[in-house]
Scaffold this motif. Structure first.
Motif, PDB file in Angstrom:
ATOM      1  N   GLY A 276      22.319  32.972  10.554  1.00 27.73           N
ATOM      2  CA  GLY A 276      20.968  33.491  10.712  1.00 27.73           C
ATOM      3  C   GLY A 276      20.746  34.867  10.143  1.00 27.73           C
ATOM      4  O   GLY A 276      19.663  35.441  10.324  1.00 27.73           O
ATOM      5  N   PHE A 277      21.721  35.453   9.465  1.00 24.58           N
ATOM      6  CA  PHE A 277      21.596  36.793   8.914  1.00 24.58           C
ATOM      7  C   PHE A 277      21.665  36.722   7.392  1.00 24.58           C
ATOM      8  O   PHE A 277      22.413  35.908   6.818  1.00 24.58           O
ATOM      9  CB  PHE A 277      22.709  37.716   9.427  1.00 24.58           C
ATOM     10  N   ASP A 278      20.899  37.597   6.765  1.00 24.30           N
ATOM     11  CA  ASP A 278      20.925  37.688   5.309  1.00 24.30           C
ATOM     12  C   ASP A 278      22.214  38.391   4.888  1.00 24.30           C
ATOM     13  O   ASP A 278      22.441  39.560   5.236  1.00 24.30           O
ATOM     14  CB  ASP A 278      19.698  38.465   4.823  1.00 24.30           C
ATOM     15  N   VAL A 279      23.059  37.694   4.133  1.00 23.46           N
ATOM     16  CA  VAL A 279      24.359  38.248   3.745  1.00 23.46           C
ATOM     17  C   VAL A 279      24.194  39.468   2.854  1.00 23.46           C
ATOM     18  O   VAL A 279      24.908  40.464   2.994  1.00 23.46           O
ATOM     19  CB  VAL A 279      25.200  37.163   3.038  1.00 23.46           C
ATOM     20  N   ILE A 280      23.259  39.430   1.930  1.00 25.46           N
ATOM     21  CA  ILE A 280      23.057  40.563   1.010  1.00 25.46           C
ATOM     22  C   ILE A 280      22.574  41.795   1.779  1.00 25.46           C
ATOM     23  O   ILE A 280      23.028  42.922   1.542  1.00 25.46           O
ATOM     24  CB  ILE A 280      22.056  40.168  -0.095  1.00 25.46           C
ATOM     25  N   MET A 281      21.662  41.601   2.729  1.00 22.22           N
ATOM     26  CA  MET A 281      21.154  42.734   3.520  1.00 22.22           C
ATOM     27  C   MET A 281      22.258  43.348   4.373  1.00 22.22           C
ATOM     28  O   MET A 281      22.396  44.578   4.445  1.00 22.22           O
ATOM     29  CB  MET A 281      20.002  42.263   4.412  1.00 22.22           C
ATOM     30  N   VAL A 282      23.045  42.487   5.016  1.00 27.56           N
ATOM     31  CA  VAL A 282      24.145  43.004   5.839  1.00 27.56           C
ATOM     32  C   VAL A 282      25.160  43.748   4.975  1.00 27.56           C
ATOM     33  O   VAL A 282      25.652  44.821   5.340  1.00 27.56           O
ATOM     34  CB  VAL A 282      24.815  41.843   6.609  1.00 27.56           C
ATOM     35  N   GLY A 283      25.481  43.201   3.813  1.00 33.48           N
ATOM     36  CA  GLY A 283      26.404  43.881   2.914  1.00 33.48           C
ATOM     37  C   GLY A 283      25.869  45.215   2.431  1.00 33.48           C
ATOM     38  O   GLY A 283      26.618  46.199   2.303  1.00 33.48           O
ATOM     39  N   THR A 284      24.572  45.269   2.175  1.00 33.74           N
ATOM     40  CA  THR A 284      23.964  46.534   1.745  1.00 33.74           C
ATOM     41  C   THR A 284      24.058  47.592   2.835  1.00 33.74           C
ATOM     42  O   THR A 284      24.383  48.762   2.583  1.00 33.74           O
ATOM     43  CB  THR A 284      22.495  46.297   1.364  1.00 33.74           C
ATOM     44  N   VAL A 285      23.766  47.195   4.081  1.00 30.39           N
ATOM     45  CA  VAL A 285      23.847  48.143   5.202  1.00 30.39           C
ATOM     46  C   VAL A 285      25.279  48.639   5.390  1.00 30.39           C
ATOM     47  O   VAL A 285      25.528  49.842   5.574  1.00 30.39           O
ATOM     48  CB  VAL A 285      23.308  47.490   6.487  1.00 30.39           C
TER      49      VAL A 285
END
Length: 332
Positions: free
Chosen positions: A12-21
Motif C-alpha cells: 500500500g505504499f509508493d516505493v519511489i516515494m518511500v525511497g525518496t524520503v
C-alpha cells in the motif's frame, strides 16, 4: 476518474516515494555527521586561554583592589565561608582533614581548594537528612511492610553509611578514572618530551608543546602539562612547579618523572637520556599489566564456561542420544 498510482506499490505504499524520503533522511544525516566532524572544538582551548591570561597578569604584576575580583582569585565565596564558620563552631573542621580532602580534589581534577569545606559539610549533613528520610519511609510510612525488624535496621544503617561515604566515594571514583587516563598517555608524553629536549626546547616550552600535541587524545594529561608549563614560566623555584604536578596526580610514575626533572635541574644531567629510560620502563610496565590481565583470563572464564557453555555442549552432544533412547523405550 480514478487516479492511477505514480509508481510501484508495496503493501500500500509508493516505493519511489518511500525511497525518496529515506534518501533525503540519509543525506541529512550525512550532512550532520560532516558538520559535527568539521566543527570539533578543542576541550583544552578555554582552559589554556584562562591560564595564559593568569600568567600574563602575574608577569605584569597586576594586583587588583576590588574585593569581588580578589575573592574570585582566592577562590572563595560566601557559601564556603558560611559553611566553614558553621563547621568551626561545631568543632568538626580540622586542618589535617581539610588538607586530605584538598588533595583528593586535586587528584579528581578540581582546582578550587575551597570545595573541601563543602565536601566536609556535605559529609556531616547528608547522613542526617538522608537518614531522616529513610527513617520516615521505613518506620513511619511503612513503605515496605514485609520487612522484619533486623532488615529494617540494616537498611537504615546502610543508607546512612552510604550518605556519609557518598561524597568521598564520588571523589575517589573520579580521581581513579582520571589517574587511569593520565597513566595511559604518560609513555607517549615522555617520548614527545624526549624529542622536544633533543630539539633544544626548554623544559617549559617542551611541556607546553606536549600538552598541545596530546590535548585531544589525553585531555587530562594535557591539562596537567599545560598548568605545569605555565607554573614553570612564572614561579621563582622551578622545583615547586614539579612538586605541584606530583601533588595533583596520584600516580607513582608521575612522581618518578618529577624526581627525574628535579635531579636534572639540580645536577645538570642530560634530560633526554633520563626521560628515554623512564619511557622504556613505563612501556614495559604497561606491557606487564597487559600480560597479567591476559594470564588471569583463563581463571576468570572458568565460571562462565561451567555455567553457560558446558550445559549447552552437553545438550547438543547428549540430546540426540537421549531422544533416540526415549523413542526406543516408548516403541517397545
Amino acid at each position: 476518474m480514478i487516479d492511477q498510482p505514480t509508481g510501484p506499490m508495496l503493501l500500500g505504499f509508493d516505493v519511489i516515494m518511500v525511497g525518496t524520503v529515506l534518501a533525503g533522511l540519509a543525506a541529512f544525516a550525512m550532512v550532520l555527521a560532516i558538520y559535527a566532524a568539521v566543527t570539533i572544538r578543542d576541550p583544552m582551548a578555554k582552559r589554556v586561554k584562562v591560564l595564559e591570561a593568569r600568567r600574563e597578569q602575574l608577569k605584569a604584576g597586576i594586583i587588583t583592589s576590588a574585593s569581588k575580583k580578589r575573592n574570585r582569585l582566592a577562590r572563595r565565596s560566601d557559601t564556603t565561608d558560611k559553611v566553614k564558620d558553621s563547621l568551626g563552631r561545631l568543632n568538626v573542621l580540622q586542618d589535617s582533614q581539610i588538607k586530605v580532602i584538598q588533595q583528593k580534589l586535586a587528584h579528581a581534577g578540581y582546582r578550587n581548594k575551597e570545595l573541601a569545606v563543602i565536601i566536609i559539610g556535605a559529609r556531616a549533613i547528608l547522613p542526617i537528612i538522608v537518614g531522616a528520610l529513610a527513617a520516615m519511609l521505613i518506620y513511619v510510612v511503612d513503605y515496605w511492610p514485609d520487612w522484619g525488624p533486623m532488615k529494617r535496621l540494616f537498611a537504615f544503617a546502610g543508607i546512612v553509611f552510604a550518605a556519609y561515604k557518598g561524597p568521598e566515594l564520588f571523589l575517589s571514583n573520579k580521581a581513579a578514572k582520571r589517574t587511569k587516563e593520565i597513566q595511559k598517555g604518560l609513555p607517549d608524553a615522555l617520548d614527545l618530551l624526549v624529542i622536544c629536549a633533543e630539539a633544544g626546547l626548554t623544559v617549559d616550552a617542551a611541556f607546553n608543546r606536549v600538552a598541545k600535541e596530546l590535548g585531544r587524545a589525553y585531555p587530562e594529561l594535557g591539562d596537567e602539562f599545560s598548568l605545569t608549563a605555565i607554573e614553570l614560566s612564572f614561579l621563582n623555584e622551578r622545583k615547586m612547579a614539579f612538586n605541584n604536578l606530583a601533588y595533583r596526580v596520584n600516580l607513582e610514575a608521575v612522581k618518578g618523572v618529577v624526581t627525574t626533572m628535579i635531579q636534572t635541574e639540580r645536577y645538570g644531567t642530560p634530560l633526554a637520556s633520563a626521560l628515554r629510560v623512564l619511557s622504556a620502563e613505563f612501556r614495559n610496565e604497561r606491557m606487564m599489566r597487559a600480560e597479567e590481565k591476559a594470564a588471569r583470563l583463563p581463571a576468570i572464564m572458568t565460571v562462565p564456561l561451567i555455567l553457560f557453555i558446558l550445559p549447552t555442549l552437553f545438550v547438543v552432544i547428549l540430546g540426540p542420544a537421549a531422544c533416540s533412547i526415549s523413542d526406543a523405550l516408548i516403541n517397545k
